[in-house]
Enzyme design. Structure first.
Site, short mmCIF file in Angstrom:
data_model
loop_
_atom_site.label_atom_id
_atom_site.label_comp_id
_atom_site.label_asym_id
_atom_site.label_seq_id
_atom_site.Cartn_x
_atom_site.Cartn_y
_atom_site.Cartn_z
N ASP A 51 0.58 -1.28 0.61
CA ASP A 51 -0.19 0.18 0.00
C ASP A 51 0.59 0.91 0.27
OD1 ASP A 51 -2.44 -1.42 0.16
OD2 ASP A 51 -1.43 -2.02 2.50
N GLU A 220 -11.41 0.70 -2.58
CA GLU A 220 -11.14 1.15 -0.97
C GLU A 220 -9.95 2.23 -1.82
OE1 GLU A 220 -9.35 -2.97 -0.30
OE2 GLU A 220 -8.30 -3.33 -1.97
#
Length: 549
Positions: A51, A220
């Site tokens: 991420d 997301e």
């Protein structure tokens, strides 16, 4: 020199245990993204920097990433050319609440963060899916960073991204985790005070609902930007292994937002591609960092060229001209300052006053776990109490680092002292294996232990390789052992051992490393003792931990 055929080599490798002569691996990272000719290869980080979020401040580029339940958390990486990255520290020395992370919490902790530079400070907004969204700041990227401030308490609130607007107002967009909130696939906008101390609304507004978009699942990882009067939200969907990267835009911050898929796997070999950061180089050209889920290797980081067409970004190579790019594997480097080949550290000679920055613990570190001054040039890992039949995954004091490349070798030399129950070299994931010393009925034994069950409870399968001593008064506490783990493509691990560091004997059968809970496999050192054992010192001394090709 006689050259062995590939077939013959494979046949020999798969035979019964045998002895091989090899020199130890040398320190240094085995993966280099910079090709040295003005071009680079993806991934730019072949390690589990999941991420990633990145920014440029002046002529320097900065990055952080998820760290889940490993401590310290929130790695801090720095670069001058967007390709060669150094690890300069961690923003989170201990996970909070500290007591909650005194024991391993696989898959919990620090999820996808956002990194920004605003009002003369660096900011990291990071989510803990069980507690809420925290904010930390620093005037210097390498730290020190402020104590975490809980901006938004709650369960299932993930992937926060702030935006300070031109009118002085500040906002936060975030996603939701179904495992805690009971729903996902929705992005929510909140208004906050510019210092990110409090929120200025009660619930916020759901501004993008993936359930109303054809084919969208698991929307997301939003990143919030503004350009030329448009608000842009870069957000992946479809899941980390098989999803894509979308962008949403609107003239007003609360929407409605238009959507477009701007990068997908297509005919490339890069699955995902998922969640990252838009950054411009020193000449104003645009780039996009994202990760690729590589199972046991974790979520490795790629860098893609990015351009704009009709107010939309196009990421990667747009082969058919329809606005959806595909990831590239090789490309010209961005415009930056050449500072030479750099990479996060891998391996440690234990000659410094501190552990190498790449090391992380399986939980928040407790006092007394290790020393670097007890024996010159060595790490002393003090054995911590742990059930003999328990899983290594449950041991807080396992010292680990990330897999650094598709293929690499780890070498270490250890001595054990006192009543240790387990001590050695470990490859840790949902399934794990370790080679080292175990206390047997008749004394210490060199063993290879594997846990092939993904369930929380695990019964190790132990293969005794040879006696280390016979116990009693004849026991030699400081007999050195040389341990090795060779990782080949596909995360296949071959363990071996030596008494002299020259002739190595293969141990057992190959072990295929596995993914952890949202993280890649890790490699490191382990030392435990039986709970309630005598208070006599028990420890492992490691002379080095070398990682090479």
């Amino acid at each position: 020199m006689k050259i062995m055929t590939t077939a013959a080599a494979l046949a020999l490798l798969c035979s019964a245990p045998w002895t091989i002569a090899q020199t130890p691996a040398q320190p240094g990272g085995p993966w280099v993204a910079d090709l040295g000719n003005g071009r680079y290869q993806n991934p730019i980080l072949y390690a589990d920097y999941s991420d990633p979020d990145a920014i440029r401040v002046g002529a320097t580029f900065y990055m952080t990433a998820s760290s889940f339940s490993n401590a310290p958390g929130l790695p801090l990486l720095q670069s001058t050319d967007m390709v060669n990255w150094e690890l300069v520290g961690h923003a989170l020395p201990k996970l909070v609440p500290a007591q909650a992370f005194a024991t391993p919490q696989p898959g919990k902790g620090v999820w996808a963060p956002s990194l920004r530079h605003h009002a003369g400070k660096f900011w990291i907004f990071y989510p803990d899916p069980d507690f809420g969204v925290y904010v930390i700041t620093a005037t210097s990227f390498a730290g020190p960073w402020s104590e975490p401030h809980l901006l938004l308490p709650g369960k299932g609130i993930i992937d926060p991204s702030p935006l300070w607007d031109d009118d002085g107002k500040a906002y936060l967009v975030h996603a939701w985790a179904r495992s805690r909130a009971g729903f996902n696939n929705i992005l929510t906008l909140r208004e906050m005070d510019p210092e990110a101390r409090t929120l200025l609304d009660q619930r916020g507004k759901d501004i993008i609902d993936g359930n109303k978009l054809s084919g969208y699942t698991t929307l997301e990882g939003p990143k919030f930007y503004k350009k030329d009067g448009y608000y842009y939200i870069f957000a992946p969907a479809g899941g980390v292994e098989h999803g894509w990267q979308s962008v949403f835009r609107s003239r007003t911050i609360a929407g409605p937002y238009q959507d477009r898929i701007v990068m997908a796997q297509g005919a490339s070999t890069t699955n995902g591609p998922h969640q990252g950061a838009w950054v411009d180089d020193l000449k104003g050209r645009d780039w996009f960092y994202h990760f690729q889920d590589k199972r046991a290797y974790g979520r490795i980081v790629h860098l893609q060229p990015m351009r704009w067409h009709d107010g939309w970004p196009v990421i990667g190579e747009d082969k058919d001209g329809k606005g959806t790019g595909e990831p590239v594997l090789v490309h010209d480097k961005p415009a930056g300052k050449d500072s030479g080949i750099k990479a996060p550290p891998a391996g440690d000679e234990f000659n410094a006053a501190k552990l190498g920055l790449q090391w992380q613990w399986n939980a928040n570190e407790a006092p007394g776990w290790y020393e670097l001054t007890a024996k010159q040039g060595s790490l002393r890992l003090h054995a911590q109490a742990a059930p003999v039949a328990g899983s290594v995954r449950d041991v807080p004091s396992v010292l680990t680092q990330k897999f650094p490349a598709p293929a690499f070798t780890v070498d270490t030399r250890i001595e054990v002292h006192g009543d240790l129950s387990r001590a050695g070299l470990v490859v840790l994931g949902i399934q794990y294996a370790w080679i080292g010393v175990q206390q047997g009925k008749n004394g210490r034994e060199l063993v290879l232990a594997t846990c092939a069950e993904p369930a929380a409870a695990c019964k190790e399968q132990v293969q005794v390789l040879r006696p280390v001593d016979q116990g009693g008064n004849n026991r030699t506490d400081k007999q050195a052992l040389y341990l090795r783990a060779q990782v080949s493509d596909g995360a296949v691990v071959r363990f071996s051992y030596s008494q002299d560091g020259k002739q190595y004997t293969l141990a057992g059968q190959p072990f295929t490393a596995s993914v952890g809970r949202w993280v890649g496999a890790q490699v490191g050192l382990l030392a435990t003792r039986v709970p309630g054992a005598s208070g006599a010192p028990a420890y492992l001394d490691a002379d080095y931990f070398r990682v090479g090709k």
